[in-house]
Motif scaffolding. Sequence first.
Motif, PDB file in Angstrom:
ATOM      1  N   ARG A  37       0.767  -1.110  -0.115  1.00 26.36           N
ATOM      2  CA  ARG A  37       0.175  -0.058   0.075  1.00 26.36           C
ATOM      3  C   ARG A  37       1.044   1.336  -0.119  1.00 26.36           C
ATOM      4  O   ARG A  37       0.580   2.121  -0.804  1.00 26.36           O
ATOM      5  CB  ARG A  37      -1.054   0.138   1.244  1.00 26.36           C
ATOM      6  N   ALA A  39       2.571   1.641  -3.359  1.00 26.73           N
ATOM      7  CA  ALA A  39       1.648   2.189  -4.490  1.00 26.73           C
ATOM      8  C   ALA A  39       1.293   3.746  -4.203  1.00 26.73           C
ATOM      9  O   ALA A  39       1.274   4.555  -5.302  1.00 26.73           O
ATOM     10  CB  ALA A  39       0.371   1.487  -4.416  1.00 26.73           C
ATOM     11  N   TYR A  40       1.380   4.194  -3.004  1.00 25.83           N
ATOM     12  CA  TYR A  40       1.199   5.615  -2.712  1.00 25.83           C
ATOM     13  C   TYR A  40       2.418   6.314  -3.375  1.00 25.83           C
ATOM     14  O   TYR A  40       2.073   7.346  -3.799  1.00 25.83           O
ATOM     15  CB  TYR A  40       0.751   5.767  -1.483  1.00 25.83           C
ATOM     16  N   ASP A  51       3.362   5.569  -7.185  1.00 20.32           N
ATOM     17  CA  ASP A  51       2.248   5.680  -8.286  1.00 20.32           C
ATOM     18  C   ASP A  51       1.082   6.669  -7.691  1.00 20.32           C
ATOM     19  O   ASP A  51       0.328   6.961  -8.726  1.00 20.32           O
ATOM     20  CB  ASP A  51       1.760   4.475  -8.732  1.00 20.32           C
ATOM     21  N   GLY A  52       1.273   7.180  -6.488  1.00 17.62           N
ATOM     22  CA  GLY A  52       0.159   8.119  -5.937  1.00 17.62           C
ATOM     23  C   GLY A  52      -1.026   7.441  -5.897  1.00 17.62           C
ATOM     24  O   GLY A  52      -2.233   8.068  -6.068  1.00 17.62           O
ATOM     25  N   GLN A  53      -1.209   6.199  -5.864  1.00 20.48           N
ATOM     26  CA  GLN A  53      -2.279   5.136  -5.633  1.00 20.48           C
ATOM     27  C   GLN A  53      -2.742   4.845  -4.421  1.00 20.48           C
ATOM     28  O   GLN A  53      -1.891   4.613  -3.500  1.00 20.48           O
ATOM     29  CB  GLN A  53      -2.184   3.965  -6.693  1.00 20.48           C
ATOM     30  N   LEU A  54      -4.235   5.035  -4.131  1.00 18.53           N
ATOM     31  CA  LEU A  54      -4.605   4.445  -2.879  1.00 18.53           C
ATOM     32  C   LEU A  54      -5.375   3.095  -3.529  1.00 18.53           C
ATOM     33  O   LEU A  54      -6.164   2.906  -4.365  1.00 18.53           O
ATOM     34  CB  LEU A  54      -5.722   5.276  -2.168  1.00 18.53           C
ATOM     35  N   LEU A  55      -5.053   2.070  -2.719  1.00 20.94           N
ATOM     36  CA  LEU A  55      -5.644   0.709  -3.244  1.00 20.94           C
ATOM     37  C   LEU A  55      -6.917   0.462  -2.384  1.00 20.94           C
ATOM     38  O   LEU A  55      -7.054   0.504  -1.181  1.00 20.94           O
ATOM     39  CB  LEU A  55      -4.584  -0.424  -2.765  1.00 20.94           C
ATOM     40  N   ASP A  94      -3.327  -2.558 -16.272  1.00 21.51           N
ATOM     41  CA  ASP A  94      -4.303  -1.560 -15.338  1.00 21.51           C
ATOM     42  C   ASP A  94      -3.485  -0.657 -14.495  1.00 21.51           C
ATOM     43  O   ASP A  94      -4.175   0.558 -14.135  1.00 21.51           O
ATOM     44  CB  ASP A  94      -5.360  -2.297 -14.384  1.00 21.51           C
ATOM     45  N   VAL A 132      -2.087  -0.930 -11.863  1.00 22.52           N
ATOM     46  CA  VAL A 132      -2.300  -1.108 -10.261  1.00 22.52           C
ATOM     47  C   VAL A 132      -1.894  -2.426 -10.088  1.00 22.52           C
ATOM     48  O   VAL A 132      -1.232  -2.562  -8.840  1.00 22.52           O
ATOM     49  CB  VAL A 132      -3.632  -0.866  -9.883  1.00 22.52           C
ATOM     50  N   LYS A 182      -5.875  -6.213  -9.100  1.00 23.42           N
ATOM     51  CA  LYS A 182      -7.121  -5.417  -9.347  1.00 23.42           C
ATOM     52  C   LYS A 182      -8.201  -6.185  -9.998  1.00 23.42           C
ATOM     53  O   LYS A 182      -7.907  -6.711 -11.354  1.00 23.42           O
ATOM     54  CB  LYS A 182      -6.717  -3.857  -9.911  1.00 23.42           C
TER      55      LYS A 182
END
Length: 240
Positions: A157, A160-161, A164-168, A214, A216, A236
């Motif tokens: 987690r 990813a943040y 890639d600036g992502q929240l799972l 994707d 992710v 994902k």
Amino acid sequence: MPRKPGPGLCVHCVRKVAERNWDHVFPQSWYPDTTPDNLEKWKIPSCKKCNGEYGRLEEELGTLLSACIDPTKAQASGIWEKTLRSLDPSQGKDEKDKRIRAKRKERLLSQILEGDQIPSEGVYPGLGERWGRPRREQHALLVPAKYLERIAEKVVRGLAYIQDGQLLGEDVEIEHLVVAEEEAERIEAVLAEYGSTLHRGPGVEVHRAVTPDDGVSSFSKITIWGQFVMYVSVIKHPSN
Ligand SMILES: [Zn+2]
């Protein structure tokens, strides 16, 4: 980096909260003393609840794992000594702290298995007997699988943040895979071809490949102290 991240989403539970703290992706105490002083450690915004839960988990898991590693490796330098200090009542800064350290010590000692008590199955890859001692001279500790699943989840987690600036969110499934050393070869080949390597000093190394399909779903190999390895998949699910 601001002193506090302010209101927003927690990277762990993905809930919106009014107050967040910076949480270390790898607990600060898990960095060996060979880590450069100026290294910027990975931090992510976390709600107080998740931060507190992880703090307790990391303390317990850190104690167990540090007792199972080879402390002579440079990537693990000072880790076991740090644990020993945390178990030493005489190092307590006040009476309460002395009692906490004594309790920790008692708890760890009560968990040690020896000789025939040691299960022959379920030994974590890479953390089995590495010194060629006969079984009667060996010691072992049971590490709850849940702890490893949770720390593996935290790291992916966090990455990813940060990367890639992502929240799972809930459409993502995270799985900690226990891969035997001989089975790891195929995975290593894929990571070598498609992945990138990230380091945080000598103690922390991550190989990570994100699928372009994707952006992710990913696969990560996380190596801590040059010897404790976690493989983690993120999948994902396609949205309908
Ligand atoms: Zn949270």
